[in-house]
Design a protein around this motif. Structure first.
Motif, PDB file in Angstrom:
ATOM      1  N   ARG A  65       0.846  -1.188   0.000  1.00 59.51           N
ATOM      2  CA  ARG A  65       0.000   0.000   0.000  1.00 59.51           C
ATOM      3  C   ARG A  65       0.890   1.250   0.000  1.00 59.51           C
ATOM      4  O   ARG A  65       1.465   1.613   1.039  1.00 59.51           O
ATOM      5  CB  ARG A  65      -0.901  -0.021   1.237  1.00 59.51           C
TER       6      ARG A  65
ATOM      7  N   GLU B 198       0.354   4.323   0.075  1.00 59.13           N
ATOM      8  CA  GLU B 198      -0.010   5.375   1.027  1.00 59.13           C
ATOM      9  C   GLU B 198       0.481   5.062   2.441  1.00 59.13           C
ATOM     10  O   GLU B 198       0.483   5.940   3.322  1.00 59.13           O
ATOM     11  CB  GLU B 198      -1.525   5.586   1.036  1.00 59.13           C
ATOM     12  N   GLU B 199       0.916   3.811   2.683  1.00 59.10           N
ATOM     13  CA  GLU B 199       1.431   3.421   3.989  1.00 59.10           C
ATOM     14  C   GLU B 199       2.931   3.107   3.935  1.00 59.10           C
ATOM     15  O   GLU B 199       3.461   2.352   4.744  1.00 59.10           O
ATOM     16  CB  GLU B 199       0.662   2.221   4.547  1.00 59.10           C
ATOM     17  N   TYR B 200       3.596   3.694   2.964  1.00 59.54           N
ATOM     18  CA  TYR B 200       5.064   3.655   2.929  1.00 59.54           C
ATOM     19  C   TYR B 200       5.569   4.743   3.865  1.00 59.54           C
ATOM     20  O   TYR B 200       5.214   5.921   3.727  1.00 59.54           O
ATOM     21  CB  TYR B 200       5.542   3.899   1.491  1.00 59.54           C
ATOM     22  N   ALA B 201       6.403   4.365   4.850  1.00 59.86           N
ATOM     23  CA  ALA B 201       6.816   5.313   5.899  1.00 59.86           C
ATOM     24  C   ALA B 201       8.252   5.776   5.760  1.00 59.86           C
ATOM     25  O   ALA B 201       8.842   6.249   6.728  1.00 59.86           O
ATOM     26  CB  ALA B 201       6.600   4.684   7.269  1.00 59.86           C
TER      27      ALA B 201
ATOM     28  N   ASN C 281       3.338  -0.836   4.626  1.00 59.71           N
ATOM     29  CA  ASN C 281       2.059  -1.311   5.178  1.00 59.71           C
ATOM     30  C   ASN C 281       2.010  -1.131   6.693  1.00 59.71           C
ATOM     31  O   ASN C 281       1.744  -2.054   7.467  1.00 59.71           O
ATOM     32  CB  ASN C 281       1.840  -2.786   4.812  1.00 59.71           C
ATOM     33  N   THR C 282       2.267   0.086   7.136  1.00 65.84           N
ATOM     34  CA  THR C 282       2.504   0.354   8.552  1.00 65.84           C
ATOM     35  C   THR C 282       1.310   0.099   9.460  1.00 65.84           C
ATOM     36  O   THR C 282       1.480  -0.334  10.596  1.00 65.84           O
ATOM     37  CB  THR C 282       2.966   1.804   8.737  1.00 65.84           C
ATOM     38  N   SER C 283       0.096   0.346   8.990  1.00 66.78           N
ATOM     39  CA  SER C 283      -1.054   0.300   9.895  1.00 66.78           C
ATOM     40  C   SER C 283      -1.311  -1.089  10.463  1.00 66.78           C
ATOM     41  O   SER C 283      -1.797  -1.222  11.590  1.00 66.78           O
ATOM     42  CB  SER C 283      -2.316   0.804   9.180  1.00 66.78           C
ATOM     43  N   THR C 284      -0.984  -2.128   9.722  1.00 63.25           N
ATOM     44  CA  THR C 284      -1.281  -3.493  10.166  1.00 63.25           C
ATOM     45  C   THR C 284      -0.027  -4.308  10.456  1.00 63.25           C
ATOM     46  O   THR C 284      -0.093  -5.536  10.575  1.00 63.25           O
ATOM     47  CB  THR C 284      -2.118  -4.231   9.098  1.00 63.25           C
TER      48      THR C 284
ATOM     49  N   GLN D 133       2.632  -3.348  12.949  1.00 57.40           N
ATOM     50  CA  GLN D 133       3.338  -2.687  14.026  1.00 57.40           C
ATOM     51  C   GLN D 133       4.248  -3.669  14.768  1.00 57.40           C
ATOM     52  O   GLN D 133       4.145  -4.880  14.610  1.00 57.40           O
ATOM     53  CB  GLN D 133       2.342  -2.057  15.010  1.00 57.40           C
TER      54      GLN D 133
ATOM     55  N   MET E  24       6.718  -4.469   9.389  1.00 56.01           N
ATOM     56  CA  MET E  24       6.718  -3.427   8.349  1.00 56.01           C
ATOM     57  C   MET E  24       8.116  -3.179   7.800  1.00 56.01           C
ATOM     58  O   MET E  24       8.272  -2.570   6.744  1.00 56.01           O
ATOM     59  CB  MET E  24       6.169  -2.107   8.925  1.00 56.01           C
TER      60      MET E  24
END
Length: 411
Positions: free
Chosen positions: A332, A334-337, A363-366, A368, A400
């Motif tokens: 994802r 948008e979830e690249y940190a 994919n940071t949100s899921t 951790q 992640m």
């Protein structure tokens, strides 16, 4: 001035020694037998590559790793030294530099050794290759006086800060020193407190295997003289490639710091840099290193990323294969940190591999820390193929997180 633990306090400390099939709980340790501190190679200072002398007749613990053993140190002798300052350089400290520092008014004792930094689960720690009989006198008394700790270091094992060692050791009591695929594994012989800012120690025979620069570090005690009055003179002697730090459990944010990874091809590709500490857990690496190594480029799926130039070809190849395999939707964007982010690990003063620009979070949100996460295992396998380690494999998982652990030629 900082003081040593009293003998009574020392008795309350505990060191856990890790053996192949058993464990014991003796007390802790620290010390250096020479009254004048620093000793040269000609007067018995251990150097990388020393062979193990005959251990016959010694009452010391048998060497766990004979190929990396040195002579056991015997009982502790001499005074204990407060560890007031640490010099850490990207180059060897020459005999002339050492003598100039020893000759400074206010310098009471010194000890030269080899030190490097190893990444362990995305934190970078200082590892030292030391002469066990000398270095022990710079640690807390409880640690200095536990003979078995230093016999085990002499026998080729690792002594490590208890909190970190217990967290990172595998089930067999081993620790891989570095994130590279070929990084050496060393058996933990003792959980024992070390000098401030040093996480773990090995004997000097390990220095070559760990890619250390020989004799690039030095401990200094200043007796009754305030270290602040001596640091400018030491900085002038050692030059801009070195850090001269006041030692305490917390980071000396007033000093220039030094960062370089131990290891093989990855460490060589990344290079070394000095940095200063900013607010909010951030650091500022040398601008020259940033300009020479950090690049912003487009890659598949994620778009524009900023990373170390060494990792970009492999990252691009991994993402291209993920795309060609029909797995793009498993990442994802948008979830690249981020990749290059010069900072400490949150809540610590340990550098993250993001500071070197060779790690990325997806994919940071899921995904951790501390959970299994939902990272697609085919995606993980492709990243591993292209020279990345995955945080989901760690003792304390970070699914992640991917980091460069091998140089792979991307065509």
């Amino acid at each position: 001035m900082r003081t040593r633990a009293s003998a009574a306090a020392a008795g309350a400390l505990v060191v856990a020694l890790v053996a192949a099939g058993c464990g014991t709980d003796p007390r802790e340790t620290a010390a250096d037998p020479t009254s004048s501190g620093e000793s040269s190679a000609g007067s018995g200072e251990s150097t990388p590559g020393d062979s193990a002398p005959d251990r016959q007749g010694s009452s010391a613990t048998a060497a766990a790793d004979p190929e990396h053993a040195v002579s056991p140190p015997g009982p502790r002798t001499g005074r204990l030294y407060p560890d007031d300052m640490l010099v850490f350089s990207r180059k060897a400290l020459s005999d002339d530099m050492v003598q100039q520092i020893k000759d400074l008014k206010g310098v009471d004792a010194t000890m030269r050794f080899s030190m490097s930094q190893v990444p362990l689960e995305d934190k970078v720690y200082n590892i030292a290759a030391i002469d066990p009989g000398r270095y022990r006198n710079w640690t807390e008394q409880a640690s200095a006086d536990t003979q078995e700790v230093w016999d085990r270091v002499a026998g080729g094992e690792l002594a490590i800060d208890p909190a970190i060692g217990r967290k990172l050791a595998d089930k067999q009591g081993y620790l891989r020193l570095g994130n590279e695929k070929e990084a050496p594994q060393i058996h933990i012989g003792a959980f024992a407190p070390q000098v401030d800012q040093i996480t773990a120690v090995v004997n000097p025979t390990w220095a070559d295997s760990l890619g250390m620069i020989e004799n690039n570090a030095m401990l200094i005690t200043t007796g009754n003289t305030a270290p602040e009055t001596i640091r400018p003179k030491i900085r002038k002697i050692v030059g801009d490639t070195a850090s001269v730090l006041f030692l305490a459990p917390e980071l000396d944010i007033t000093a220039q710091q030094t960062a370089f990874l131990t290891g093989g091809s990855v460490a060589q590709a990344v290079g070394t840099f000095n940095y200063t500490v900013l607010g909010g857990g951030r650091i500022q690496p040398d601008q020259a290193w940033v300009e020479a190594n950090i690049r912003t480029e487009d890659v598949p799926i994620l778009g524009q990323v900023t990373c170390h130039k060494a990792v970009l070809p492999q990252l691009r190849a991994a993402l291209q294969e993920i795309q060609m395999t029909g797995l793009s939707d498993e990442i994802r964007p948008e979830e690249y940190a981020g990749c290059y982010y010069p900072r400490f690990i949150a809540g610590s003063t340990s550098l993250s591999l993001h500071s070197f620009g060779i790690a990325l979070d997806l994919n940071t949100s899921t995904n951790q820390r501390g959970v299994a996460g939902d990272m697609d295992r085919q995606v993980v396998a492709i990243f591993k193929k292209w020279g990345f380690a995955w945080g989901g494999d760690w003792n304390y998982t970070d699914p992640m997180h991917f980091e460069m652990n091998a140089v792979v030629e991307a065509r």
